[in-house]
Design a protein around this motif. Structure first.
Motif, mmCIF file in Angstrom:
data_model
loop_
_atom_site.group_PDB
_atom_site.id
_atom_site.type_symbol
_atom_site.label_atom_id
_atom_site.label_comp_id
_atom_site.label_asym_id
_atom_site.label_seq_id
_atom_site.Cartn_x
_atom_site.Cartn_y
_atom_site.Cartn_z
ATOM 1 N N ASP A 1 35.393 95.729 -18.494
ATOM 2 C CA ASP A 1 35.175 95.603 -17.438
ATOM 3 C C ASP A 1 34.089 95.021 -16.745
ATOM 4 O OD1 ASP A 1 37.328 96.820 -17.745
ATOM 5 O OD2 ASP A 1 36.817 98.472 -16.678
ATOM 6 N N THR A 2 34.219 94.098 -15.360
ATOM 7 C CA THR A 2 33.745 93.220 -14.885
ATOM 8 C C THR A 2 32.279 94.145 -14.890
ATOM 9 O OG1 THR A 2 35.617 92.608 -13.953
ATOM 10 C CG2 THR A 2 33.196 91.910 -12.677
ATOM 11 N N GLY A 3 31.188 92.525 -14.992
ATOM 12 C CA GLY A 3 29.668 93.073 -14.451
ATOM 13 C C GLY A 3 29.585 93.030 -13.165
ATOM 14 N N CYS B 1 23.618 94.620 -13.329
ATOM 15 C CA CYS B 1 24.002 96.066 -13.738
ATOM 16 C C CYS B 1 25.079 96.105 -15.263
ATOM 17 C CB CYS B 1 24.065 96.771 -12.961
ATOM 18 S SG CYS B 1 22.499 97.042 -11.980
ATOM 19 N N LEU B 2 24.521 97.281 -15.862
ATOM 20 C CA LEU B 2 26.073 98.066 -16.862
ATOM 21 C C LEU B 2 26.093 98.491 -16.295
ATOM 22 C CD1 LEU B 2 24.463 95.707 -20.393
ATOM 23 C CD2 LEU B 2 26.410 94.957 -19.334
ATOM 24 N N ILE B 3 27.610 99.455 -16.753
ATOM 25 C CA ILE B 3 28.096 100.594 -16.597
ATOM 26 C C ILE B 3 27.884 101.799 -17.484
ATOM 27 C CG2 ILE B 3 29.913 101.584 -16.046
ATOM 28 C CD1 ILE B 3 28.275 99.746 -14.192
ATOM 29 N N ASN B 4 26.819 102.587 -17.060
ATOM 30 C CA ASN B 4 26.489 103.924 -18.154
ATOM 31 C C ASN B 4 26.989 105.404 -18.017
ATOM 32 O OD1 ASN B 4 24.818 104.413 -16.466
ATOM 33 N ND2 ASN B 4 23.200 105.028 -17.782
ATOM 34 N N GLY B 5 28.488 105.050 -16.586
ATOM 35 C CA GLY B 5 28.613 106.257 -16.707
ATOM 36 C C GLY B 5 30.069 106.214 -15.396
ATOM 37 N N ARG B 6 30.768 106.685 -15.214
ATOM 38 C CA ARG B 6 32.108 106.768 -14.317
ATOM 39 C C ARG B 6 32.231 107.355 -14.255
ATOM 40 N NH1 ARG B 6 33.843 101.627 -13.064
ATOM 41 N NH2 ARG B 6 33.071 99.694 -15.253
ATOM 42 N N ARG B 7 33.204 107.905 -12.239
ATOM 43 C CA ARG B 7 33.342 108.792 -12.226
ATOM 44 C C ARG B 7 34.559 109.070 -12.981
ATOM 45 N NH1 ARG B 7 33.525 108.315 -5.473
ATOM 46 N NH2 ARG B 7 33.200 111.141 -5.432
ATOM 47 N N VAL C 1 29.800 101.570 -24.132
ATOM 48 C CA VAL C 1 29.000 101.006 -22.292
ATOM 49 C C VAL C 1 29.973 100.965 -22.152
ATOM 50 C CG1 VAL C 1 27.098 98.888 -23.208
ATOM 51 C CG2 VAL C 1 26.894 101.054 -24.045
ATOM 52 N N ASP C 2 30.040 100.006 -20.656
ATOM 53 C CA ASP C 2 30.602 99.765 -19.848
ATOM 54 C C ASP C 2 30.353 98.318 -19.045
ATOM 55 O OD1 ASP C 2 33.613 98.577 -18.746
ATOM 56 O OD2 ASP C 2 33.281 100.852 -18.035
ATOM 57 N N GLY C 3 31.048 97.688 -18.976
ATOM 58 C CA GLY C 3 30.611 96.477 -17.624
ATOM 59 C C GLY C 3 30.470 95.184 -18.416
ATOM 60 N N LEU C 4 30.807 94.643 -19.902
ATOM 61 C CA LEU C 4 30.780 93.550 -20.469
ATOM 62 C C LEU C 4 31.221 92.879 -20.392
ATOM 63 C CD1 LEU C 4 29.230 96.416 -23.917
ATOM 64 C CD2 LEU C 4 27.968 94.104 -22.534
ATOM 65 N N GLY C 5 31.783 92.459 -19.695
ATOM 66 C CA GLY C 5 33.015 92.315 -19.109
ATOM 67 C C GLY C 5 31.959 90.251 -18.842
ATOM 68 N N ALA C 6 33.138 90.086 -17.169
ATOM 69 C CA ALA C 6 31.893 88.326 -17.322
ATOM 70 C C ALA C 6 31.397 88.917 -15.827
ATOM 71 C CB ALA C 6 33.338 87.404 -16.539
ATOM 72 N N VAL C 7 30.226 88.895 -14.949
ATOM 73 C CA VAL C 7 29.817 89.097 -14.222
ATOM 74 C C VAL C 7 30.908 88.637 -12.790
ATOM 75 C CG1 VAL C 7 27.813 88.569 -12.633
ATOM 76 C CG2 VAL C 7 27.673 88.967 -14.963
#
Length: 383
Positions: free
Chosen positions: A163-165, A170-176, A334-340
Motif C-alpha cells: 500500500d502507498t507510502g 513514513c512506513l506503516i507499523n500499525g493500522r486502525r 510492515v505496510d506502506g512499502l508501495g510507491a510514495v
C-alpha cells in the motif's frame, strides 16, 4: 542498479490507463493479465484463483514448494474509481508528480516490486520462499479474496504490504481496525393522525441509534463512528414501516471493539417498542493491526534502509488495509512499502517521481537482508 525513469513510467502507464474499479470484471481481467505476464517474464510461477463477482486474483511464487512461506507480499489491482475515469483522466506527468486513477493505490507499488525483483541477485531469491498475493477486491475489504489471503497467511512467517507510502516518508507499523454495519428496522405502518405517541416508527428507532452511536464514540477511547447512509419511509402522513442505516466504526483496540460489538447486538435485541424488529448485520470487518509483535521485523527494515543511507520513520495508519487481516494471524507485518504518493481516491491522486528509485532500492535491500537473516520462529506463531 540501472534505472531509467522514462522506461518505468512507460511500463506503469498501461496499468493506470485501464478502468479497474472493484467489480469491473473486464478491467480487472485486463490489468491482471498484464501483471501476470510481467511476473511470468521474470520466471516466476503464477496461478489464478477465483474471487466470484470480484474477478480473478493471482498467487505468484518463486519456488515450486513454497511451504513454509518466508515472505508474503500483498498487493491489489482494483481501484475505487468509476468506469470512464481512466479515459477522462489518463496518466499524466506534471512537475515532480505522476497522476492517474490508482497510480499510487497501488499500481506503482506493483511496478516497484517488479523492478526490485528483476534486479535482485538470484542467489538471494533462492534463499527465500516468496509468495505474492494480488487481490482484485481490496477496496471492499477483500471480501472475496480473504479466504486465499488467510490460507497463505497461516503458512507465512512474515508479510509486507505494497500500500502507498506517505509523502513524509513514513512506513506503516500499525493500522486502525474497521467494522461496517447495516441495520434494518421494521415497525408498523399507520396513518400519522391516528397513532399519536404510540407509533412504531422505523425512522424514530433509527434516529435513536444515531444518537446512541455518537454518544458511544465520545465514551469509548480511540473509537470513531460515521453514519454514512440512511433511508426509509414513504409519506409525511404515514408512520414509516421500514428504515435502513449503514455505518462504520474505526478503532485501535480489538478488545474495546469486541465490547462495543456486543453492545450493538444488545441494542438490536431490545428496541424501544415491543413491536419493532431490528436486524443488525456486520458487512465487513478488519481487526486493528498494532505494532506490538512487529518490533524485530521493523528493525530489520531499518537495517536495510540504513545500508542505503535512507532514514526510517514510522506511523500508524488511520485507514485499514490487508495488513489488518494478516496481522490477525499473529504475523509480523510492515505496510506502506508501495510507491510514495498522496491524495488517494481523488482526482489529485499521484506519486512522487523522485521517490520511485529510493523505494525500489529499499524493497531490493529489504529482500536481500531477509535472504541472509535468520527468521525468529516466535514471529510466525499465532498471537
Amino acid at each position: 542498479m540501472k534505472f531509467d525513469i522514462s522506461e518505468y513510467l512507460d511500463e506503469l502507464r498501461p496499468l493506470v490507463n485501464i478502468d479497474c474499479g472493484t467489480y469491473n470484471i473486464t478491467g480487472i481481467e485486463r490489468v491482471t493479465q498484464l501483471v501476470q505476464q510481467k511476473f511470468e517474464n521474470i520466471g516466476w510461477q503464477v496461478r489464478r484463483y477465483g474471487c466470484g463477482k470480484a474477478g480473478p486474483g493471482l498467487v505468484i511464487s518463486n519456488q515450486v514448494n513454497n511451504d513454509p512461506i518466508d515472505l508474503l507480499i500483498l498487493g491489489h489491482v482494483d481501484t475505487s474509481y468509476s468506469e470512464g475515469t481512466a479515459f477522462r483522466r489518463p496518466m499524466s506527468i506534471a512537475g515532480e508528480f505522476a497522476y492517474g486513477p490508482g497510480v499510487a493505490d497501488s499500481k506503482a507499488g506493483l511496478v516497484n516490486l517488479l523492478y526490485a525483483l528483476r534486479c535482485t541477485d538470484p542467489s538471494d531469491l533462492a534463499e527465500l520462499s516468496i509468495a505474492i498475493l494480488i487481490c482484485p477486491d481490496k477496496h471492499v475489504s477483500s471480501r472475496y479474496s480473504h479466504t486465499m489471503l488467510n490460507k497463505l497467511a497461516k503458512r507465512a512467517k512474515r508479510c509486507m504490504v505494497l500500500d502507498t507510502g506517505t509523502m513524509g516518508g513514513c512506513l506503516i507499523n500499525g493500522r486502525r481496525g474497521m467494522a461496517r454495519y447495516q441495520v434494518d428496522f421494521t415497525g408498523q405502518s399507520a396513518h400519522a393522525a391516528k397513532v399519536g405517541k404510540r407509533k412504531c416508527s422505523a425512522i424514530s428507532e433509527m434516529g435513536q441509534w444515531v444518537v446512541k452511536l455518537e454518544q458511544l464514540a465520545q465514551q469509548w477511547p480511540n473509537i470513531d463512528v460515521n453514519v454514512g447512509y440512511v433511508a426509509g419511509g414513504e409519506k409525511t402522513n404515514q408512520v414509516a414501516e421500514h428504515c435502513q442505516m449503514k455505518f462504520e466504526l474505526r478503532f485501535t483496540s480489538n478488545h474495546y471493539y469486541q465490547q462495543l460489538d456486543q453492545q450493538l447486538r444488545q441494542w438490536s435485541q431490545s428496541p424501544s417498542v415491543e413491536q419493532m424488529h431490528i436486524v443488525l448485520d456486520r458487512k465487513a470487518y478488519k481487526p486493528a493491526f498494532n505494532n506490538a509483535s512487529n518490533q524485530s521485523f521493523c528493525e530489520e527494515l531499518e537495517q536495510a534502509a540504513e545500508s542505503l543511507g535512507q532514514a526510517t520513520k514510522w506511523r500508524s495508519g488511520d485507514k485499514s488495509s490487508n495488513a489488518n487481516l494478516v496481522a490477525a494471524h499473529g504475523l509480523a507485518c510492515v505496510d506502506g512499502l508501495g510507491a510514495v504518493g498522496q491524495n488517494l481516491n481523488s482526482p489529485e491522486e499521484c506519486i512522487a517521481i523522485e521517490r520511485v528509485l529510493p523505494r525500489i532500492q529499499l524493497l531490493r535491500a529489504f529482500i536481500k537482508h531477509l535472504a541472509n537473516a535468520e527468521v525468529p520462529e516466535q514471529e510466525a506463531e499465532t498471537a
